[in-house]
Design an enzyme around this catalytic site. Structure first.
Site, short mmCIF file in Angstrom:
data_model
loop_
_atom_site.label_atom_id
_atom_site.label_comp_id
_atom_site.label_asym_id
_atom_site.label_seq_id
_atom_site.Cartn_x
_atom_site.Cartn_y
_atom_site.Cartn_z
N MET A 150 -77.96 2.06 1.71
CA MET A 150 -77.83 3.41 2.45
C MET A 150 -77.71 2.87 4.06
SD MET A 150 -79.20 6.53 0.37
CE MET A 150 -80.97 6.10 0.71
N GLY A 151 -77.77 1.79 4.36
CA GLY A 151 -77.82 1.27 5.76
C GLY A 151 -79.00 1.08 6.26
N GLU B 174 -84.43 -6.92 6.33
CA GLU B 174 -84.31 -8.15 5.88
C GLU B 174 -84.21 -8.02 4.25
OE1 GLU B 174 -83.92 -11.23 7.42
OE2 GLU B 174 -84.18 -12.47 5.82
N HIS C 197 -82.62 -6.07 2.46
CA HIS C 197 -80.98 -5.80 2.16
C HIS C 197 -80.45 -7.38 2.57
CE1 HIS C 197 -81.87 -1.75 3.95
NE2 HIS C 197 -81.40 -1.54 2.43
N LYS D 90 -87.56 -3.52 -5.52
CA LYS D 90 -88.29 -2.67 -4.91
C LYS D 90 -88.24 -1.38 -5.51
CE LYS D 90 -89.59 -0.31 -1.03
NZ LYS D 90 -88.86 0.73 -1.43
N ASP D 91 -86.67 -1.04 -5.88
CA ASP D 91 -86.47 0.28 -6.65
C ASP D 91 -86.35 -0.13 -8.01
OD1 ASP D 91 -86.01 2.11 -4.15
OD2 ASP D 91 -84.97 0.31 -3.75
N GLN E 281 -84.81 2.39 -10.69
CA GLN E 281 -83.20 2.34 -10.18
C GLN E 281 -82.48 1.34 -10.78
OE1 GLN E 281 -81.61 3.33 -6.22
NE2 GLN E 281 -81.40 1.19 -5.99
N SER F 287 -88.70 -1.06 3.89
CA SER F 287 -88.12 0.04 3.56
C SER F 287 -87.20 0.65 4.93
CB SER F 287 -88.73 0.96 2.75
OG SER F 287 -88.11 2.14 2.96
P1 AMP Z 1 -81.37 1.45 0.12
O1 AMP Z 1 -80.37 0.99 1.46
O2 AMP Z 1 -82.98 1.85 0.40
O3 AMP Z 1 -80.52 2.44 -0.92
O4 AMP Z 1 -81.38 0.19 -0.55
C1 AMP Z 1 -80.11 -0.68 -0.87
C2 AMP Z 1 -80.46 -1.81 -1.82
O5 AMP Z 1 -81.66 -2.62 -1.22
C3 AMP Z 1 -81.32 -1.50 -3.20
O6 AMP Z 1 -80.78 -2.32 -4.32
C4 AMP Z 1 -82.58 -1.59 -2.86
O7 AMP Z 1 -83.39 -1.55 -3.92
C5 AMP Z 1 -82.69 -2.97 -2.04
N1 AMP Z 1 -83.89 -3.08 -1.27
C6 AMP Z 1 -84.43 -1.99 -0.42
N2 AMP Z 1 -85.51 -2.49 0.13
C7 AMP Z 1 -85.76 -3.79 -0.41
C8 AMP Z 1 -86.85 -4.72 -0.45
N3 AMP Z 1 -87.95 -4.67 0.42
N4 AMP Z 1 -86.57 -5.85 -0.97
C9 AMP Z 1 -85.54 -6.17 -1.78
N5 AMP Z 1 -84.75 -5.19 -1.99
C10 AMP Z 1 -84.63 -4.06 -1.15
#
Ligand code: AMP
Length: 289
Positions: free
Chosen positions: A30-31, A35, A37, A149-150, A153, A185
Site C-alpha cells: 500500500m506504499g 525497509e 517492504h 508481520k501480517d 493475511q 509499519s
Molecule cells: P502494506 O504496505 O502494509 O500492505 O504491506 C505490504 C507487504 O509488506 C505485506 O506483505 C506486509 O506483510 C509486508 N510488510 C509490512 N511491514 C513489514 C515488516 N516490518 N517486515 C516484513 N514485511 C512487512
C-alpha cells in the site's frame, strides 16, 4: 524503472518479460515504503528476473471508521526508494481503474478470516483477498512475496492460492524491525514520540512470552497472561494476544511452531505483531529505520 498504471499495460509488460524467459517476482504494497517492504523486494530479486512492486491503497479492505483517507501516501518518495532498490516496474493503478464499478464479485474467506484481525475488522480479509486476486490476474507473477508481520493475511493468501489453484508461488518473509524491536509499519508514522515508546509493549510482550516458553512454560493460558502483563502499560489498549498454530487455531500446548499474535491500540493507532516461538524475535532482521 518503469512505472505503469493501466491494467492491460501491466499485463502486457509481464507477458513480454515471460515470453523472453524471465520470471516475475511481485511485492504488493500500500506504499509509504519502508525497509520491511524493501527486504521483500530483495527476496523477490533473489527469486525472479524482474520485480514488480504495486502501490495501491485498497479501499475495499478498510472499514468505515478506519484510516483509508489518512493512510500515509508519498509517491515521489516511494518511487525513489523502489528505484534505488532495483525494482523493475512500479505498478500504481488508480482506484477507479481497479474498481471501475462497485464489485459484485469478491473473494470471501471462510471462518479462518473471522477470528483475530477478522473479528475486529469485519470484511477486511475479503477486501485483501479480492485485491490480491485481482493483482495476481493483472501482474501474473511467478512468485509473490508477503511479510510475516501480517501473519493472518499471509496465511489466508496461501490458502486462497491453494484453494483457487492460482498459478503463483507464495513466499513469506520474516518481520523487519527497528533496533529496539518495533516492527516496521507504514502506520508507525502516526505515532508521537511518547506513543512510539509505548508501542514497544507489543514486541516486549512477544519477547516475554518467548522467554517464558524457552524457560519451560508450555501452558498457553499462562503464557498469554504473561504477555498481557507486559502489554497492559499506560497508553496501550490491548485487543488480543493469542497463541495459535499455523491454521490460526488456539493451541493446547505451546511448541516451537506456535505463533504468538498480538494487536493493540497505541493512542488512536492500531498495531499488530507476532513471533514464531521456535524462531524468536531476535532472529528477525533489524534495521535503523
Ligand atoms: P502494506 O504496505 O502494509 O500492505 O504491506 C505490504 C507487504 O509488506 C505485506 O506483505 C506486509 O506483510 C509486508 N510488510 C509490512 N511491514 C513489514 C515488516 N516490518 N517486515 C516484513 N514485511 C512487512
Amino acid at each position: 524503472m518503469l512505472e505503469l498504471s493501466g491494467l492491460s499495460e501491466m499485463r502486457a509488460w509481464s507477458r513480454a518479460q515471460k515470453a523472453r524467459g524471465g520470471r516475475i517476482g511481485f511485492v504488493p504494497t500500500m506504499g509509504y515504503l519502508h525497509e520491511g517492504h524493501l527486504r521483500l523486494v530483495d527476496r523477490a530479486k533473489a527469486r525472479a528476473d524482474r520485480v514488480v512492486v504495486s502501490i495501491f491503497v485498497n479501499p475495499l479492505q478498510f472499514g468505515q471508521n478506519e484510516d483509508f483517507t489518512t493512510y500515509p501516501r508519498d509517491r515521489a518518495r516511494d518511487r525513489a526508494l523502489a528505484q534505488e532498490r532495483g525494482v523493475d516496474c512500479l505498478f500504481t493503478p488508480e482506484t477507479k481503474v481497479m474498481y471501475p464499478a462497485d464489485p459484485v464479485t469478491r473473494v470471501i474467506p471462510e471462518a479462518m478470516a473471522g477470528i483475530l484481525e477478522g473479528a475486529i475488522r469485519p470484511g477486511h480479509f475479503a477486501g485483501v483477498l479480492t485485491v490480491v486476486a485481482k493483482l495476481f490476474h493483472v501482474v501474473e507473477p511467478d512468485v509473490a512475496i508477503f511479510g510475516r508481520k501480517d501473519y493472518q493475511q499471509a496465511t489466508l493468501i496461501r490458502r486462497m492460492v491453494a484453494d483457487l489453484d492460482v498459478p503463483v508461488e507464495i513466499e513469506v518473509a520474516p518481520t523487519t524491525r527497528e533496533l529496539d524491536g518495533l516492527a516496521l509499519s507504514s502506520r508507525n508514522t502516526y505515532l508521537t514520540a511518547d506513543e512510539r515508546r509505548s508501542a514497544l509493549a507489543l514486541s516486549r510482550a512477544l519477547r516475554a512470552v518467548e522467554q517464558a516458553w524457552r524457560g519451560g512454560e508450555a501452558n498457553p493460558e499462562h503464557l498469554q497472561r504473561r504477555g498481557m502483563e507486559i502489554l497492559g502499560v499506560p497508553g496501550v489498549t490491548p485487543e488480543y494476544l493469542a497463541l495459535v498454530d499455523e491454521s490460526l487455531q488456539p493451541v493446547a500446548r505451546a511448541t516451537a511452531k506456535t505463533i504468538v499474535v498480538v494487536a493493540a491500540r497505541v493512542g488512536p493507532t492500531r498495531l499488530i505483531d507476532n513471533v514464531v516461538l521456535g524462531e524468536g524475535i531476535a532472529a528477525d532482521p533489524a534495521v535503523r529505520a
